[in-house]
Scaffold this motif. Sequence first.
Motif, short mmCIF file in Angstrom:
data_model
loop_
_atom_site.label_atom_id
_atom_site.label_comp_id
_atom_site.label_asym_id
_atom_site.label_seq_id
_atom_site.Cartn_x
_atom_site.Cartn_y
_atom_site.Cartn_z
N SER A 139 7.36 14.69 0.23
CA SER A 139 7.94 14.49 1.56
C SER A 139 7.40 13.21 2.19
CB SER A 139 7.61 15.68 2.47
OG SER A 139 6.22 15.69 2.77
N LEU A 140 8.11 12.72 3.18
CA LEU A 140 7.65 11.53 3.89
C LEU A 140 6.32 11.81 4.60
CD1 LEU A 140 8.08 8.64 4.85
CD2 LEU A 140 9.46 9.54 6.74
N ARG A 141 6.16 13.03 5.12
CA ARG A 141 4.91 13.36 5.80
C ARG A 141 3.73 13.31 4.83
NH1 ARG A 141 3.67 15.16 10.48
NH2 ARG A 141 5.86 15.61 11.00
N GLU A 142 3.92 13.88 3.63
CA GLU A 142 2.84 13.84 2.64
C GLU A 142 2.52 12.41 2.22
OE1 GLU A 142 3.03 17.89 0.06
OE2 GLU A 142 4.78 16.58 -0.10
N LEU A 143 3.55 11.63 2.04
CA LEU A 143 3.35 10.23 1.68
C LEU A 143 2.58 9.50 2.78
CD1 LEU A 143 3.86 7.69 -0.04
CD2 LEU A 143 6.12 7.52 1.02
N VAL A 155 4.09 5.48 -5.84
CA VAL A 155 4.05 5.54 -7.30
C VAL A 155 3.00 6.55 -7.76
CG1 VAL A 155 3.51 4.25 -9.40
CG2 VAL A 155 4.90 3.20 -7.62
N GLU A 156 1.83 6.55 -7.14
CA GLU A 156 0.78 7.50 -7.49
C GLU A 156 1.27 8.93 -7.33
OE1 GLU A 156 -2.49 6.64 -4.95
OE2 GLU A 156 -2.93 4.68 -5.86
N ALA A 215 0.83 -1.20 0.00
CA ALA A 215 0.00 0.00 0.00
C ALA A 215 0.87 1.25 0.00
CB ALA A 215 -0.93 -0.01 1.21
N ILE A 216 1.94 1.23 0.76
CA ILE A 216 2.86 2.37 0.80
C ILE A 216 3.54 2.56 -0.56
CG2 ILE A 216 4.99 3.25 1.83
CD1 ILE A 216 4.12 1.75 4.43
N TYR A 260 11.37 4.87 -2.11
CA TYR A 260 11.51 5.12 -3.54
C TYR A 260 12.60 4.28 -4.19
CZ TYR A 260 7.82 8.47 -3.78
OH TYR A 260 6.56 9.03 -3.77
N LEU A 261 13.58 3.85 -3.44
CA LEU A 261 14.54 2.89 -3.99
C LEU A 261 13.85 1.55 -4.26
CD1 LEU A 261 17.83 3.57 -2.01
CD2 LEU A 261 17.42 3.97 -4.45
#
Length: 216
Positions: free
Chosen positions: A37-41, A25-26, A19-20, A63-64
């Motif tokens: 940012s990680l917070r937005e994700l 990707v979206e 899910a993450i 992202y890797l």
Amino acid sequence: MADFQRARRPEQVKQRRQAILDTAVEMLAERPLAEISLRELSDRVGLAKSNVLRYFDSREAVYLEVLDRLWTAWLDELEPVLEEAPSDAEAVATKVATSLAGNPLLCELISSMAGVLERNITVEYARVFKSNASRNADRLAAMVRRHFPVIGEHGAGHFAGSVFVIVAGLWPYARPTEAVAQVMAEMGSPTSPELFVLGLREGLCNQLVGLITRAG
């Protein structure tokens, strides 16, 4: 976030990680990596940032992992295309360049890999990612070597590595600001996407021709 339940069973962990990754990707399809940012994700996934970090070391590790999966999918797509290509440096370079141009998310992540994404990961995850990266590079090298056995294992490996280096160098220019794009249009220059494909094809073709010539 108060109703967060930690995934305990392996299938639950796998679903939460997926899910993450899907959300990552979206978001990458909507905006450049630098703007995520990680917070937005975390907010988009519906988890607290600390809970996302239960499954990945950092935003960069997320992202890797996306990069590894997109890279593998690209190789799956490229392999039958290269099998049908003639054993000609320009033809092979064109197939690789065109295929990469059709995968903008992959190109975006390649351009950020060394300078951004690999800068904030643990040693443990670096081992995993680099092992996967080596496997994928070897797979691309084997595809190219089937066309040009004369370049040998070392030459084919060099070519596979040069694909990443050339993409990383060219991709930022394929996404100019509105001001730069306007000036390029006024000058009658090809569009940035066209320049990316042309530059990538020429760079890869020159690599192959040089490797074949030196081997011969």
